[in-house]
Write a protein that holds these residues in place. Structure first.
Motif, short mmCIF file in Angstrom:
data_model
loop_
_atom_site.label_atom_id
_atom_site.label_comp_id
_atom_site.label_asym_id
_atom_site.label_seq_id
_atom_site.Cartn_x
_atom_site.Cartn_y
_atom_site.Cartn_z
N ARG A 3 0.62 -5.15 0.92
CA ARG A 3 -0.42 -5.89 1.66
C ARG A 3 -0.83 -5.16 2.93
NH1 ARG A 3 2.99 -10.55 0.16
NH2 ARG A 3 1.99 -11.57 -1.63
N ARG A 4 0.08 -4.34 3.49
CA ARG A 4 -0.25 -3.62 4.73
C ARG A 4 -0.85 -2.24 4.48
NH1 ARG A 4 4.78 -5.81 6.44
NH2 ARG A 4 5.86 -3.83 6.10
N ALA A 5 -0.58 -1.65 3.32
CA ALA A 5 -1.06 -0.29 3.06
C ALA A 5 -2.58 -0.25 2.99
CB ALA A 5 -0.46 0.23 1.76
N ARG A 6 -3.17 0.77 3.61
CA ARG A 6 -4.62 0.93 3.56
C ARG A 6 -5.05 1.82 2.39
NH1 ARG A 6 -6.33 3.01 9.27
NH2 ARG A 6 -8.35 3.10 8.21
N ARG A 7 -4.10 2.61 1.88
CA ARG A 7 -4.40 3.47 0.73
C ARG A 7 -3.22 3.39 -0.25
NH1 ARG A 7 -4.41 8.25 3.03
NH2 ARG A 7 -6.63 8.52 3.41
N VAL A 8 -3.53 3.26 -1.54
CA VAL A 8 -2.51 3.23 -2.58
C VAL A 8 -2.78 4.37 -3.55
CG1 VAL A 8 -1.58 1.97 -4.58
CG2 VAL A 8 -1.97 0.78 -2.40
N VAL A 9 -1.74 5.18 -3.81
CA VAL A 9 -1.82 6.29 -4.75
C VAL A 9 -0.94 5.94 -5.94
CG1 VAL A 9 -1.49 8.78 -5.07
CG2 VAL A 9 -2.10 7.88 -2.81
N MET A 10 -1.45 6.19 -7.14
CA MET A 10 -0.67 5.86 -8.34
C MET A 10 -0.77 6.98 -9.35
SD MET A 10 -3.44 3.07 -9.58
CE MET A 10 -4.02 3.02 -7.86
N GLY A 11 0.28 7.14 -10.16
CA GLY A 11 0.29 8.20 -11.14
C GLY A 11 -0.04 7.74 -12.55
N ASP A 12 0.06 6.44 -12.82
CA ASP A 12 -0.16 5.97 -14.19
C ASP A 12 -0.87 4.63 -14.17
OD1 ASP A 12 -0.17 5.34 -16.84
OD2 ASP A 12 2.00 5.17 -17.06
N PRO A 13 -2.19 4.62 -14.23
CA PRO A 13 -2.92 3.35 -14.22
C PRO A 13 -2.72 2.54 -15.50
CG PRO A 13 -4.42 5.19 -14.60
CD PRO A 13 -3.09 5.78 -14.26
N PHE A 14 -2.13 3.15 -16.55
CA PHE A 14 -1.82 2.40 -17.78
C PHE A 14 -0.51 1.62 -17.64
CE2 PHE A 14 -4.39 5.98 -19.46
CZ PHE A 14 -5.39 5.25 -20.08
N SER A 15 0.30 1.96 -16.65
CA SER A 15 1.60 1.32 -16.47
C SER A 15 1.44 -0.16 -16.14
CB SER A 15 2.37 2.02 -15.35
OG SER A 15 3.45 1.23 -14.90
N ARG A 16 2.15 -1.00 -16.86
CA ARG A 16 2.09 -2.43 -16.57
C ARG A 16 2.66 -2.73 -15.19
NH1 ARG A 16 3.67 -4.72 -22.62
NH2 ARG A 16 1.56 -4.53 -23.47
N TYR A 17 3.66 -1.97 -14.81
CA TYR A 17 4.22 -2.13 -13.46
C TYR A 17 3.15 -1.88 -12.40
CZ TYR A 17 9.08 -2.91 -12.06
OH TYR A 17 10.26 -3.48 -11.69
N VAL A 18 2.45 -0.75 -12.54
CA VAL A 18 1.42 -0.39 -11.57
C VAL A 18 0.28 -1.41 -11.60
CG1 VAL A 18 -0.36 1.32 -11.03
CG2 VAL A 18 1.98 2.06 -11.51
#
Length: 360
Positions: A97-112
């Motif tokens: 909720r505080r982060a202004r930018r989110v980086v992710m490696g797998d947009p298919f991941s249900r976790y992500v």
């Protein structure tokens, strides 16, 4: 450093589930000069740890490199039991909720995808997760639901249907709007560009600055693939193809994919005579450190795009062997052959080999 360090609320929060994803987060941070003394709070990498030992080992080595660069690393046992996902998501919610930018490696991941429903970040970044990034970009451009390429064409299962609203929400959040920017950081070729998305090229500048150049040997090395484990390629056909390629090109080492089964690797060693190497880091770093063969043999995979970039300026040649349609299993996705051919056909600076003829 505590494995749960980095709880102060960083400006940039990165979620990774594989060693390659973490490598590409480091490449992205290097390109954007995301220094550890940044006034915006810097970068915290959250490792959503898987369960298989080889992936965990590589992730721990990559986490050491990230800490060496000065970044915070938070290790989550995200799959450590029935209650682990709820504890992980609950513990990460305040940071998200505080982060202004989110980086992710797998947009298919249900976790992500679940984590994306919590964040209020205005900037979202997707870094490479291999060839799957090509499919993600194409699906985003067409407004399709997010489905991994080797599963596309099959009927959704009960879990897919239950999770569909979360997946749809994630796709909407990954679509740029007036309130949200989306960047895709990739070394993969993109035939389609989603409207409003910023595409940034990954040239593996951090890898080349940090490692090498490698010592080059006279022989050839072979790169393994998990296409058998994902149900795309028949195991017997794959073994015969590896044996034929190794003999034709004088390969002596086989760098195992982290998802390859132990039984398959034992059989490969026994029937081909290849030395099986289980890398402790992503292959781009292993090859850059050396020693490495003058020729690297591969089937269609991410490395046919990434290794030429990591090894630019060396004399190493990357050669890719096509997947013969006869190798595919009856359960392979209808898209499998076209997708794999596209992976090979769009690779730059590689030598293309014809498919190996194997016995029926």
């Amino acid at each position: 450093m505590s494995p749960r360090a980095g709880s102060a609320g960083p400006h940039t929060l990165a979620f990774v589930e594989s060693p390659v994803q973490l490598l590409n987060v480091l490449e992205w941070a290097h390109l954007h000069a995301l220094g550890t003394e940044a006034p915006d709070g810097g970068l915290t990498v959250v490792v959503l740890s898987p369960t298989d030992p080889m992936t965990r080992g590589q992730l721990r080595r990559m986490a050491e490199l990230a800490r060496d660069e000065g970044y915070q690393v938070r290790w989550e046992e995200a799959r450590g039991g029935p209650g682990a996902p709820f504890q992980t998501i609950g513990g990460l919610a305040p940071l998200l909720r505080r982060a202004r930018r989110v980086v992710m490696g797998d947009p298919f991941s249900r976790y992500v995808q679940l984590l994306l429903t919590i964040t209020k970040a205005r900037d979202l970044v997707v870094v490479d997760d291999g060839t799957a990034t090509m499919e993600f970009v194409a699906q985003l451009a067409r407004g399709e639901r997010l489905v991994r390429w080797h599963r596309k064409g099959g009927r959704p299962g009960p879990r897919d249907l239950i999770f569909a609203p979360v997946s749809s929400s994630a796709r909407r959040r990954l679509t740029p709007s007036g309130k949200r920017q989306v960047e895709i950081f990739s070394s993969m070729p993109m035939e389609e560009k989603p409207a409003g998305v910023t595409l940034t090229a990954n040239a593996f500048a951090w890898t080349r600055a940090r490692f090498g150049p490698p010592r080059i040997t006279k022989g050839a090395d072979m790169v393994g693939t998990s296409l058998v484990e994902t149900g795309v390629v028949d195991g017997d056909r794959y073994l015969e193809a590896v044996r034929t390629l190794a003999k034709a090109h004088g390969a002596t080492r086989y760098f195992a994919h982290r998802r390859e089964s132990t039984d398959k690797l034992h059989r490969l060693a026994a029937e081909t005579g290849l030395e099986i190497v289980r890398p402790d880091l992503p292959l781009e770093l292993i090859a850059r450190r050396g020693p490495v063969g003058r020729t690297i043999l591969s089937f269609p995979s991410t490395v046919v795009h990434t290794l030429p970039l990591a090894l630019v300026g060396t004399e190493v040649r990357v050669a890719v062997c096509d997947i013969d349609p006869g190798w595919l299993t009856e359960n392979a996705s209808p898209r499998a052959q076209g997708f794999l051919s596209g992976v090979t056909g769009t690779a730059r600076d590689v030598h293309r080999l014809l498919a190996v003829i194997t016995a029926a």
